[in-house]
Scaffold this motif. Structure first.
Motif, PDB file in Angstrom:
ATOM      1  N   SER A  26       0.737  -1.155  -0.123  1.00  0.00           N
ATOM      2  CA  SER A  26       0.055   0.245  -0.047  1.00  0.00           C
ATOM      3  C   SER A  26       0.849   1.238  -0.024  1.00  0.00           C
ATOM      4  CB  SER A  26      -0.824  -0.002   1.212  1.00  0.00           C
ATOM      5  OG  SER A  26      -0.118  -0.012   2.490  1.00  0.00           O
ATOM      6  N   ILE A  27       0.036   2.356  -0.038  1.00  0.00           N
ATOM      7  CA  ILE A  27       0.840   3.758  -0.197  1.00  0.00           C
ATOM      8  C   ILE A  27      -0.238   4.651   0.472  1.00  0.00           C
ATOM      9  CG2 ILE A  27       1.443   5.571  -1.452  1.00  0.00           C
ATOM     10  CD1 ILE A  27       1.979   4.009  -3.995  1.00  0.00           C
ATOM     11  N   VAL A  28       0.379   5.475   1.510  1.00  0.00           N
ATOM     12  CA  VAL A  28      -0.463   6.338   2.064  1.00  0.00           C
ATOM     13  C   VAL A  28      -0.004   7.708   1.609  1.00  0.00           C
ATOM     14  CG1 VAL A  28      -1.165   7.135   4.505  1.00  0.00           C
ATOM     15  CG2 VAL A  28      -0.766   4.799   3.963  1.00  0.00           C
ATOM     16  N   TYR A  29      -1.235   8.644   1.312  1.00  0.00           N
ATOM     17  CA  TYR A  29      -0.702   9.826   0.770  1.00  0.00           C
ATOM     18  C   TYR A  29      -1.444  10.776   1.766  1.00  0.00           C
ATOM     19  CZ  TYR A  29      -0.373   7.711  -3.882  1.00  0.00           C
ATOM     20  OH  TYR A  29       0.144   7.100  -4.892  1.00  0.00           O
ATOM     21  N   VAL A  44      -4.101   3.646   0.230  1.00  0.00           N
ATOM     22  CA  VAL A  44      -4.566   2.750  -1.235  1.00  0.00           C
ATOM     23  C   VAL A  44      -3.717   1.554  -1.563  1.00  0.00           C
ATOM     24  CG1 VAL A  44      -3.047   4.257  -2.877  1.00  0.00           C
ATOM     25  CG2 VAL A  44      -5.108   3.079  -3.626  1.00  0.00           C
ATOM     26  N   PHE A  45      -4.539   0.247  -1.528  1.00  0.00           N
ATOM     27  CA  PHE A  45      -3.740  -0.818  -1.961  1.00  0.00           C
ATOM     28  C   PHE A  45      -2.984  -0.689  -3.472  1.00  0.00           C
ATOM     29  CE2 PHE A  45      -4.954  -2.537   2.032  1.00  0.00           C
ATOM     30  CZ  PHE A  45      -4.235  -3.702   1.907  1.00  0.00           C
ATOM     31  N   ARG A  46      -1.950  -1.472  -3.389  1.00  0.00           N
ATOM     32  CA  ARG A  46      -1.210  -1.406  -4.826  1.00  0.00           C
ATOM     33  C   ARG A  46      -2.016  -2.429  -5.775  1.00  0.00           C
ATOM     34  NH1 ARG A  46       3.955   1.072  -4.783  1.00  0.00           N
ATOM     35  NH2 ARG A  46       4.753   1.558  -2.601  1.00  0.00           N
ATOM     36  N   PHE A  76     -14.790   4.982   2.732  1.00  0.00           N
ATOM     37  CA  PHE A  76     -14.209   3.788   1.917  1.00  0.00           C
ATOM     38  C   PHE A  76     -14.600   4.047   0.517  1.00  0.00           C
ATOM     39  CE2 PHE A  76     -14.250  -0.123  -0.213  1.00  0.00           C
ATOM     40  CZ  PHE A  76     -12.952  -0.706   0.197  1.00  0.00           C
ATOM     41  N   GLY A  77     -13.814   3.988  -0.509  1.00  0.00           N
ATOM     42  CA  GLY A  77     -14.050   4.342  -1.924  1.00  0.00           C
ATOM     43  C   GLY A  77     -13.204   3.639  -3.174  1.00  0.00           C
ATOM     44  N   SER A  78     -13.304   3.884  -4.203  1.00  0.00           N
ATOM     45  CA  SER A  78     -12.398   3.579  -5.098  1.00  0.00           C
ATOM     46  C   SER A  78     -12.416   4.494  -6.556  1.00  0.00           C
ATOM     47  CB  SER A  78     -13.096   2.191  -5.850  1.00  0.00           C
ATOM     48  OG  SER A  78     -14.221   2.310  -6.560  1.00  0.00           O
ATOM     49  N   GLU A  81      -9.769   1.459 -10.701  1.00  0.00           N
ATOM     50  CA  GLU A  81      -9.146   0.153 -10.234  1.00  0.00           C
ATOM     51  C   GLU A  81      -8.747   0.007  -8.843  1.00  0.00           C
ATOM     52  OE1 GLU A  81      -6.833  -1.337 -13.319  1.00  0.00           O
ATOM     53  OE2 GLU A  81      -8.154  -1.313 -14.867  1.00  0.00           O
ATOM     54  N   HIS A  82      -8.375   1.239  -8.113  1.00  0.00           N
ATOM     55  CA  HIS A  82      -7.891   1.080  -6.908  1.00  0.00           C
ATOM     56  C   HIS A  82      -8.895   1.563  -5.837  1.00  0.00           C
ATOM     57  CE1 HIS A  82      -3.927   0.691  -8.766  1.00  0.00           C
ATOM     58  NE2 HIS A  82      -4.195   1.550  -9.572  1.00  0.00           N
ATOM     59  N   TYR A  83      -8.745   0.656  -4.912  1.00  0.00           N
ATOM     60  CA  TYR A  83      -9.734   0.869  -3.807  1.00  0.00           C
ATOM     61  C   TYR A  83      -8.659   1.571  -2.494  1.00  0.00           C
ATOM     62  CZ  TYR A  83     -12.917  -2.192  -5.875  1.00  0.00           C
ATOM     63  OH  TYR A  83     -13.824  -2.620  -6.819  1.00  0.00           O
ATOM     64  N   PHE A  84      -9.596   2.455  -1.775  1.00  0.00           N
ATOM     65  CA  PHE A  84      -8.888   3.152  -0.677  1.00  0.00           C
ATOM     66  C   PHE A  84      -9.748   3.721   0.455  1.00  0.00           C
ATOM     67  CE2 PHE A  84     -10.992   6.240  -3.675  1.00  0.00           C
ATOM     68  CZ  PHE A  84     -11.588   6.877  -2.623  1.00  0.00           C
TER      69      PHE A  84
END
Length: 91
Positions: A26-29, A44-46, A76-78, A81-84
């Motif tokens: 994952s990455i945290v922004y 967000v998951f890679r 929670f959303g998307s 193609e990426h969920y976060f």
């Protein structure tokens, strides 16, 4: 590899300000919520669809806990193609 470049928008609502940290999964922004004018953390998951179950589980678990020493989770959303999920940013 960053999923979202700095200054890009996520789900039309969050502007990416910086990267706070990353791992293999994952990455945290740090993001600005353009609707509420808040500064938040966004994880967000890679992995694309494969990571959704882990992220949903983490979000549900964190949202069920209420304690002054734990961050609050909000959304929670998307974005394509990426969920976060978003959470309180601790300075």
């Amino acid at each position: 590899m960053d999923i979202f470049p700095i200054s890009s928008k996520i789900a039309g609502r969050y502007r990416v300000d910086s990267i706070l940290g990353s791992s293999d999964s994952s990455i945290v922004y740090q993001v600005s919520d353009l609707t509420s004018d808040q500064t938040l953390a966004l994880k967000v998951f890679r992995q694309r669809s494969n990571g959704i179950h882990l992220l949903q589980h983490e979000f549900r678990f964190l949202s069920s806990l209420k304690h002054p020493n734990l961050v609050q989770v909000y959304h929670f959303g998307s974005d394509h193609e990426h969920y976060f999920f978003t959470m309180e940013l601790i300075p």
